[in-house]
Design a protein around this motif. Structure first.
Motif, PDB file in Angstrom:
ATOM      1  N   PRO A   1      14.317  -7.124  10.657  1.00  0.00           N
ATOM      2  CA  PRO A   1      14.152  -5.821  10.000  1.00  0.00           C
ATOM      3  C   PRO A   1      13.266  -4.844  10.770  1.00  0.00           C
ATOM      4  O   PRO A   1      12.740  -5.152  11.847  1.00  0.00           O
ATOM      5  N   VAL A   2      13.100  -3.673  10.191  1.00  0.00           N
ATOM      6  CA  VAL A   2      12.358  -2.554  10.791  1.00  0.00           C
ATOM      7  C   VAL A   2      10.932  -2.968  11.153  1.00  0.00           C
ATOM      8  O   VAL A   2      10.271  -3.696  10.407  1.00  0.00           O
ATOM      9  N   GLY A   3      10.453  -2.464  12.299  1.00  0.00           N
ATOM     10  CA  GLY A   3       9.088  -2.747  12.734  1.00  0.00           C
ATOM     11  C   GLY A   3       8.073  -1.784  12.127  1.00  0.00           C
ATOM     12  O   GLY A   3       8.401  -0.636  11.804  1.00  0.00           O
TER      13      GLY A   3
ATOM     14  N   LEU B   1      12.490  -1.763   2.071  1.00  0.00           N
ATOM     15  CA  LEU B   1      13.851  -2.170   1.754  1.00  0.00           C
ATOM     16  C   LEU B   1      14.439  -3.049   2.857  1.00  0.00           C
ATOM     17  O   LEU B   1      15.134  -4.039   2.570  1.00  0.00           O
ATOM     18  N   SER B   2      14.159  -2.704   4.105  1.00  0.00           N
ATOM     19  CA  SER B   2      14.667  -3.504   5.223  1.00  0.00           C
ATOM     20  C   SER B   2      14.122  -4.923   5.178  1.00  0.00           C
ATOM     21  O   SER B   2      14.854  -5.893   5.408  1.00  0.00           O
TER      22      SER B   2
ATOM     23  N   ALA C   1      20.877   0.009   6.392  1.00  0.00           N
ATOM     24  CA  ALA C   1      22.201  -0.557   6.673  1.00  0.00           C
ATOM     25  C   ALA C   1      22.468  -0.602   8.171  1.00  0.00           C
ATOM     26  O   ALA C   1      23.009  -1.587   8.700  1.00  0.00           O
ATOM     27  N   ALA C   2      22.066   0.460   8.874  1.00  0.00           N
ATOM     28  CA  ALA C   2      22.255   0.478  10.321  1.00  0.00           C
ATOM     29  C   ALA C   2      21.373  -0.550  11.009  1.00  0.00           C
ATOM     30  O   ALA C   2      21.820  -1.259  11.925  1.00  0.00           O
ATOM     31  N   ARG C   3      20.114  -0.638  10.566  1.00  0.00           N
ATOM     32  CA  ARG C   3      19.165  -1.569  11.201  1.00  0.00           C
ATOM     33  C   ARG C   3      19.533  -3.030  10.927  1.00  0.00           C
ATOM     34  O   ARG C   3      19.558  -3.861  11.834  1.00  0.00           O
ATOM     35  N   ASN C   4      19.787  -3.361   9.678  1.00  0.00           N
ATOM     36  CA  ASN C   4      19.969  -4.756   9.284  1.00  0.00           C
ATOM     37  C   ASN C   4      21.370  -5.292   9.542  1.00  0.00           C
ATOM     38  O   ASN C   4      21.545  -6.501   9.726  1.00  0.00           O
TER      39      ASN C   4
ATOM     40  N   ALA D   1       0.810  -1.223   0.000  1.00  0.00           N
ATOM     41  CA  ALA D   1       0.000   0.000   0.000  1.00  0.00           C
ATOM     42  C   ALA D   1       0.845   1.276   0.000  1.00  0.00           C
ATOM     43  O   ALA D   1       0.407   2.309  -0.516  1.00  0.00           O
ATOM     44  N   GLN D   2       2.044   1.229   0.584  1.00  0.00           N
ATOM     45  CA  GLN D   2       2.841   2.447   0.722  1.00  0.00           C
ATOM     46  C   GLN D   2       3.718   2.678  -0.505  1.00  0.00           C
ATOM     47  O   GLN D   2       4.240   1.738  -1.104  1.00  0.00           O
ATOM     48  N   ARG D   3       3.895   3.932  -0.852  1.00  0.00           N
ATOM     49  CA  ARG D   3       4.780   4.286  -1.961  1.00  0.00           C
ATOM     50  C   ARG D   3       6.245   4.110  -1.554  1.00  0.00           C
ATOM     51  O   ARG D   3       6.626   4.428  -0.440  1.00  0.00           O
ATOM     52  N   VAL D   4       7.041   3.620  -2.458  1.00  0.00           N
ATOM     53  CA  VAL D   4       8.429   3.308  -2.135  1.00  0.00           C
ATOM     54  C   VAL D   4       9.368   4.189  -2.952  1.00  0.00           C
ATOM     55  O   VAL D   4       9.195   4.340  -4.161  1.00  0.00           O
ATOM     56  N   SER D   5      10.347   4.775  -2.272  1.00  0.00           N
ATOM     57  CA  SER D   5      11.374   5.584  -2.941  1.00  0.00           C
ATOM     58  C   SER D   5      12.695   5.341  -2.213  1.00  0.00           C
ATOM     59  O   SER D   5      12.808   5.616  -1.013  1.00  0.00           O
ATOM     60  N   ILE D   6      13.673   4.818  -2.911  1.00  0.00           N
ATOM     61  CA  ILE D   6      14.958   4.493  -2.300  1.00  0.00           C
ATOM     62  C   ILE D   6      15.864   5.725  -2.357  1.00  0.00           C
ATOM     63  O   ILE D   6      16.299   6.141  -3.429  1.00  0.00           O
ATOM     64  N   THR D   7      16.140   6.317  -1.199  1.00  0.00           N
ATOM     65  CA  THR D   7      16.995   7.496  -1.091  1.00  0.00           C
ATOM     66  C   THR D   7      18.180   7.173  -0.178  1.00  0.00           C
ATOM     67  O   THR D   7      18.232   6.119   0.458  1.00  0.00           O
TER      68      THR D   7
END
Length: 311
Positions: A269-271, A294-295, A235-238, A221-227
């Motif tokens: 990954p991210v919650g 991404l996560s 990278a920090a989370r995973n 449902a959410q729009r995705v944009s890799i920035t």
């Protein structure tokens, strides 16, 4: 080792994919996802934790105290460090730094961990790690984030309650008092009838599957944009948080079993709580959704790496 990795990752991939397909097919919308998450948070997941802890022998539960302390402190510590770095080193605004700190410090242990951790570290260790993550997320990270976001939100939003009131409100949530009540029963060596625990577990066992399914719908449902901020957060989370946590636990002399359980929990990954708060306060919604996406996608590789390294 390969069979362990497949056993841990396959439920994550399959159920996420089913949820993503349900969103693409328009079988569920955002309001229905909220209903699914509410059922999980108020009933299924508290029952899952209650039954899991209650069935853990007192001697084994006592042995898991270092694991619980490591998960709790490392989650809270990584959240604080990430917030301070984002705010004062990378000069992000307070709201953006808050969400980035939550993304890095709050892995989705309650949901994804319920599906993948038991076959890797055992049910008792998984239940303790998940309970510690719940306490860190619900009693520390979420109240602090709510206060910081509300403080920096538009003037139309009412002032947030104090931290003391928010902690009291957190203690009233079933997801918090259920594991506490179960722990008290184990400490007092009180045993509930097996038939009753089986009955409660009937709904509790649905928690992980429903939560992962709902997360798949959210990802679609959410729009995705890799920035660049998204890549740095993922990278920090995973990678960075579980790797640094591993080093810290080795330095303080934790056992291999404790290190393995904590590292695998912290490599999740991210919650989704980060996306929920971003939407609630209308702050960096696209970045939050992209970070979650991404996560989750890269976690198939990064979690496999940590599973193999700690085997």
């Amino acid at each position: 080792m390969l069979s362990n990795i497949l056993a841990a990752m396959l439920p994550l991939i399959v159920v996420f994919s089913l949820g993503y397909r349900a969103g693409w097919h328009k079988d569920f919308d955002g309001e229905q996802v909220s209903t699914l998450n509410r059922m999980v948070m108020l009933y299924a997941f508290p029952l899952n934790l209650f039954v899991g802890i209650t069935r853990t022998p007192r001697a084994i539960l006592a042995q898991q105290v270092p694991l619980a302390a490591c998960v709790f402190l490392l989650m809270c510590g990584s959240f604080v460090v990430a917030y301070l770095m984002s705010r004062h080193v990378f000069r992000r605004d307070a709201s953006g730094a808050t969400l980035q700190g939550l993304a890095i410090g709050a892995p989705s242990v309650p949901f994804i961990g319920s599906a993948m951790l038991p076959p890797l570290i055992g049910h008792s260790s998984a239940t303790v790690a998940i309970s510690a993550a719940v306490f860190a997320m619900v009693m520390v990270q979420t109240p602090l984030c709510f206060m910081l976001l509300a403080k920096n939100a538009s003037a139309g939003i009412a002032a947030p309650p104090g931290i003391r009131r928010q902690i009291i409100s957190s203690l009233e949530e079933p997801i918090v008092w259920a594991p506490i009540a179960a722990t008290m029963l184990v400490v007092m060596d009180m045993h509930l009838p097996g038939a009753l625990l089986d009955s409660l577990g009937l709904l509790g066992n649905a928690a992980a599957g429903v939560a992962l399914f709902a997360s798949g719908i959210v990802l679609f449902a959410q729009r995705v944009s890799i920035t660049l901020p998204v890549v740095m957060t993922v990278a920090a989370r995973n990678i960075l948080v579980p790797a640094v946590s591993w080093g810290i636990m080795v330095l303080i002399g934790m056992s291999h079993e404790t290190i393995r359980a904590a590292v695998l929990a912290l490599s999740i990954p991210v919650g989704t709580v980060m996306v929920i708060l971003a939407v609630r306060f209308r702050v960096d919604e696209r970045e939050a959704a992209s970070t979650l996406f991404l996560s989750a996608v890269l976690s198939v590789l990064t979690m496999t790496f940590f599973i193999a390294c700690t085997e």
